[in-house]
Design a protein around this motif. Structure first.
Motif, short mmCIF file in Angstrom:
data_model
loop_
_atom_site.label_atom_id
_atom_site.label_comp_id
_atom_site.label_asym_id
_atom_site.label_seq_id
_atom_site.Cartn_x
_atom_site.Cartn_y
_atom_site.Cartn_z
N ARG A 1 -18.39 -26.73 -6.35
CA ARG A 1 -18.94 -25.55 -6.90
C ARG A 1 -17.78 -24.56 -7.35
NH1 ARG A 1 -23.49 -24.88 -2.76
NH2 ARG A 1 -25.24 -26.25 -3.89
N ASN B 1 -16.77 -21.34 -18.32
CA ASN B 1 -17.16 -20.68 -17.22
C ASN B 1 -16.27 -19.55 -16.93
OD1 ASN B 1 -19.40 -22.59 -17.42
ND2 ASN B 1 -18.75 -23.56 -15.10
N GLU C 1 -33.01 -28.86 -25.09
CA GLU C 1 -31.92 -28.95 -24.13
C GLU C 1 -30.68 -29.74 -25.09
OE1 GLU C 1 -32.74 -31.28 -20.66
OE2 GLU C 1 -34.51 -30.06 -20.36
N TYR D 1 -21.68 -28.13 -24.72
CA TYR D 1 -21.83 -27.40 -23.17
C TYR D 1 -22.55 -26.11 -23.36
CZ TYR D 1 -20.68 -25.39 -18.62
OH TYR D 1 -20.74 -24.88 -17.32
N TRP E 1 -26.98 -18.75 -15.97
CA TRP E 1 -27.03 -19.98 -16.24
C TRP E 1 -26.17 -20.82 -15.55
CZ3 TRP E 1 -24.44 -24.47 -17.27
CH2 TRP E 1 -25.29 -25.57 -17.78
N VAL E 2 -24.77 -20.43 -15.45
CA VAL E 2 -23.78 -21.29 -14.79
C VAL E 2 -24.20 -21.01 -13.46
CG1 VAL E 2 -21.50 -20.92 -14.27
CG2 VAL E 2 -21.99 -21.11 -16.55
N GLN E 3 -24.31 -19.95 -12.74
CA GLN E 3 -24.73 -19.87 -11.32
C GLN E 3 -25.89 -20.53 -10.99
OE1 GLN E 3 -22.55 -17.91 -9.14
NE2 GLN E 3 -23.52 -19.27 -7.99
N ARG E 4 -27.07 -20.45 -11.72
CA ARG E 4 -28.10 -21.23 -11.43
C ARG E 4 -27.61 -22.75 -11.20
NH1 ARG E 4 -30.62 -17.80 -15.02
NH2 ARG E 4 -30.77 -19.88 -16.56
N THR E 5 -27.20 -23.23 -12.32
CA THR E 5 -26.60 -24.51 -12.15
C THR E 5 -25.84 -25.10 -11.17
OG1 THR E 5 -26.68 -24.56 -14.77
CG2 THR E 5 -25.46 -26.64 -13.84
N THR F 1 -28.04 -25.38 -8.03
CA THR F 1 -29.02 -25.88 -7.89
C THR F 1 -28.65 -27.50 -8.43
OG1 THR F 1 -29.84 -25.75 -10.22
CG2 THR F 1 -30.88 -24.29 -8.49
N HIS F 2 -27.69 -27.73 -8.91
CA HIS F 2 -27.00 -28.92 -9.25
C HIS F 2 -25.66 -29.39 -9.06
CE1 HIS F 2 -31.15 -29.29 -11.47
NE2 HIS F 2 -30.75 -28.25 -12.51
N VAL F 3 -24.85 -28.75 -8.69
CA VAL F 3 -23.44 -28.99 -8.34
C VAL F 3 -23.21 -29.13 -6.73
CG1 VAL F 3 -21.25 -28.23 -8.41
CG2 VAL F 3 -22.65 -27.70 -10.38
#
Length: 130
Positions: A110, A120, A60, A65, A96-100, A103-105
């Protein structure tokens, strides 16, 4: 980068000897080198971008970024005339951006994350044009 695989070694391009080794233990330097190479030497940049993407699957990043790697890797492939590979890199970054985002934003942030973040937005624009 957080070390996940002690066996991962540094990557060196070819055997021509005129190209310095990229220290993948120093991610900011590696990313800067890949970007510099992408700005006029896509043939040389391509194996380094691939090495960085491989490394990112196993570690990671903590000093840059992550989607920037997909953006640059796609740009390198596009510069080489590999449209399908470029589009795949950009789509991987967008995934990756969409998953993040999902799930995290937090929901109120968003849209900003997806649309206003420069990397992005660049990924989205390139993928849409591919």
């Amino acid at each position: 980068l957080h070390r996940r695989d002690a066996g991962l070694r540094q990557h060196r391009e070819g055997d021509d000897g005129d190209f310095p080794e990229i220290d993948l233990e120093q991610p900011a330097q590696a990313a800067a080198r890949i970007i510099a190479l992408a700005q006029g030497a896509p043939t040389r940049a391509q194996p380094h971008a691939e090495a960085a993407l491989h490394l990112a699957r196993e570690r990671e990043p903590d000093s840059f970024y992550l989607p920037e790697l997909w953006l640059v890797a796609g740009d390198v492939e596009a510069a080489l005339g590999h449209a399908a590979r470029a589009a795949a890199r950009w789509r991987d970054g967008l995934d990756w951006v969409q998953r993040t985002a999902d799930t995290h934003v937090p929901a109120p942030f968003r849209d900003s994350f997806l649309q206003r973040n420069a990397v992005n937005a660049a990924l989205r624009a390139r993928a849409a044009g591919a």
